[in-house]
Design a protein around this motif. Structure first.
Motif, PDB file in Angstrom:
ATOM      1  N   ASN A 227      -6.290  -9.234   1.068  1.00  0.00           N
ATOM      2  CA  ASN A 227      -5.150  -8.325   1.210  1.00  0.00           C
ATOM      3  C   ASN A 227      -4.045  -8.682   0.224  1.00  0.00           C
ATOM      4  OD1 ASN A 227      -4.993  -6.068   3.115  1.00  0.00           O
ATOM      5  ND2 ASN A 227      -2.993  -6.915   3.633  1.00  0.00           N
ATOM      6  N   ILE A 259       4.973  -4.681   2.688  1.00  0.00           N
ATOM      7  CA  ILE A 259       4.644  -3.728   3.752  1.00  0.00           C
ATOM      8  C   ILE A 259       5.933  -3.095   4.253  1.00  0.00           C
ATOM      9  CG2 ILE A 259       3.523  -3.428   5.998  1.00  0.00           C
ATOM     10  CD1 ILE A 259       2.060  -6.100   5.430  1.00  0.00           C
ATOM     11  N   ASP A 263       5.561   0.021   9.169  1.00  0.00           N
ATOM     12  CA  ASP A 263       4.124  -0.250   9.226  1.00  0.00           C
ATOM     13  C   ASP A 263       3.798  -1.629   9.796  1.00  0.00           C
ATOM     14  OD1 ASP A 263       3.693   2.196   8.119  1.00  0.00           O
ATOM     15  OD2 ASP A 263       3.200   1.473   6.114  1.00  0.00           O
ATOM     16  N   ARG A 266       1.990  -2.237  13.068  1.00  0.00           N
ATOM     17  CA  ARG A 266       0.702  -1.560  13.232  1.00  0.00           C
ATOM     18  C   ARG A 266      -0.409  -2.090  12.328  1.00  0.00           C
ATOM     19  NH1 ARG A 266       1.119   4.715  12.848  1.00  0.00           N
ATOM     20  NH2 ARG A 266      -0.958   4.411  13.739  1.00  0.00           N
ATOM     21  N   ILE A 267      -0.140  -3.113  11.533  1.00  0.00           N
ATOM     22  CA  ILE A 267      -1.135  -3.514  10.538  1.00  0.00           C
ATOM     23  C   ILE A 267      -2.401  -4.112  11.162  1.00  0.00           C
ATOM     24  CG2 ILE A 267       0.597  -3.882   8.743  1.00  0.00           C
ATOM     25  CD1 ILE A 267       0.289  -6.889   9.249  1.00  0.00           C
ATOM     26  N   THR A 273      -4.022   2.105   7.880  1.00  0.00           N
ATOM     27  CA  THR A 273      -3.869   1.710   6.478  1.00  0.00           C
ATOM     28  C   THR A 273      -2.394   1.722   6.076  1.00  0.00           C
ATOM     29  OG1 THR A 273      -4.341   4.012   5.831  1.00  0.00           O
ATOM     30  CG2 THR A 273      -6.179   2.442   5.789  1.00  0.00           C
ATOM     31  N   SER A 274      -1.779   2.884   6.091  1.00  0.00           N
ATOM     32  CA  SER A 274      -0.368   2.974   5.730  1.00  0.00           C
ATOM     33  C   SER A 274       0.155   4.349   6.131  1.00  0.00           C
ATOM     34  CB  SER A 274      -0.175   2.771   4.217  1.00  0.00           C
ATOM     35  OG  SER A 274       1.171   3.016   3.853  1.00  0.00           O
ATOM     36  N   GLY A 285      -8.900  -0.169   6.749  1.00  0.00           N
ATOM     37  CA  GLY A 285      -7.996  -0.503   7.842  1.00  0.00           C
ATOM     38  C   GLY A 285      -8.640  -1.345   8.930  1.00  0.00           C
ATOM     39  N   THR A 312       4.658 -10.374   0.768  1.00  0.00           N
ATOM     40  CA  THR A 312       4.215 -10.556   2.149  1.00  0.00           C
ATOM     41  C   THR A 312       3.861 -12.013   2.402  1.00  0.00           C
ATOM     42  OG1 THR A 312       3.315  -8.303   2.191  1.00  0.00           O
ATOM     43  CG2 THR A 312       2.517  -9.818   3.886  1.00  0.00           C
TER      44      THR A 312
END
Length: 330
Positions: A227, A259, A263, A266-267, A273-274, A285, A312
């Protein structure tokens, strides 16, 4: 519930008593006082009977209304009325039918999962041959083919681990794992993509080992590192381990796209996904979802901090002795 259920009986009794009183009042040969006594005695008998019925069936009805699952039938008290006996019998029949359907669906699901597992393993041979053919290709084409091969291998692994996830407790083997070995193995899988995107890694491990399942930790780390690589260009990704309050924290930090705040919660959802970056058409996802589910089953903390446009930070937290380690050492 009891009174609403027996409301027709109450109305019928009131009607009968009303008719009796009406006839008595209209018939002069019958004493009004006698009719009144009859009505009062009938009312008293009916009330006593209703109270007896209510007390008799209250416990069963109360427990019945608490039921959340069909299998809770076994916890119900013994039925006391004919209606409760009939209801209990019907519930048992419904449960038997329900369990038969569940068993049939479980068999179908197991067969489908076995077929999928065989298919994944059957794909390993052509995947290996394909990799050998790609290694014979030179130049930029080889790099592009290798990237696509790695994506395909990653999706096959996702399917395989998705199949293993429901029975992860039976699949875990807790042992002392060397973090550097697992990290470098994850990086090696992405070396072609990292070379293409000019991505380097800065690894600093204050804590060199953890108690965990190597296979599942490797899968989780594969998803986290992949990722970071996916959203990073011409930069370094830092992987740092440290000890914080008797726990080992492994941090993977990049300076990529980041991110969006909406979002973040909810990752770890399946298939997410986005909400805005819809150009990520190749993302399934499922990687972070499976990683989150596996981490939860392993009592491994997984947290994320991110600022859109800045990068991130993913943190894996290992307690020194988790629940599975205690079971192993008993």
């Amino acid at each position: 519930m009891y009174f609403s259920q027996h409301l027709p009986w109450w109305l019928l009794f009131i009607l009968i008593n009303g008719v009796t009183l009406g006839i008595g009042l209209l018939d002069v040969s019958v004493s009004d006082l006698s009719i009144l006594y009859i009505a009062l005695i009938n009312t008293l008998i009916f009330i006593l009977f209703a109270i007896w019925q209510y007390v008799r069936g209250r416990k069963y009805t109360k427990e019945l209304m608490k039921m959340d699952d069909i299998d809770d039938i076994e916890s119900l008290p013994l039925p006391t009325t004919q209606y409760q006996h009939a209801l209990q019998k019907r519930l048992m029949q419904v449960r038997q039918s329900h369990n038969m359907r569940i068993d049939a669906e479980s068999v179908k699901t197991e067969e489908n999962m076995d077929e999928m597992t065989r298919w994944i393993h059957d794909m390993k041979m052509p995947m290996t041959m394909l990799k050998l053919l790609i290694d014979d290709v030179e130049g930029q084409k080889r790099m592009k083919l290798t990237n696509e091969w790695q994506r395909l291998e990653g999706m096959l692994n996702e399917m395989l681990y998705m199949k293993r996830l429901p029975n992860i407790q039976n699949d875990l083997y807790i042992e002392t794992a060397e973090l550097e070995t697992i990290i470098r193995r994850s990086i090696r899988k992405l070396r072609t993509l990292c070379m293409e995107k000019d991505i380097g890694f800065d690894i600093s491990l204050s804590a060199s080992s953890v108690e965990t399942d190597v296979k599942w930790l490797s899968f989780i780390l594969d998803q986290v590192v992949a990722n970071s690589v996916k959203y990073t260009e011409n930069d370094e990704i830092s992987i740092v381990s440290s000890v914080v309050e008797d726990a080992v924290v492994l941090t993977v930090e990049d300076h990529g796209r980041g991110i969006r705040s909406e979002d973040l919660p909810r990752i770890f959802e399946a298939g997410f996904t986005s909400t805005s970056d819809h150009e990520d058409g190749q993302s399934t996802g499922m990687g972070l979802y499976l990683a989150g589910q596996a981490a939860e089953a392993m009592h491994l903390g997984i947290d994320v901090q991110s600022e859109y446009g800045s990068g991130t930070r993913m943190m894996l937290t290992f307690t020194k002795q988790n629940a599975y380690h205690k079971v192993k050492t008993m």
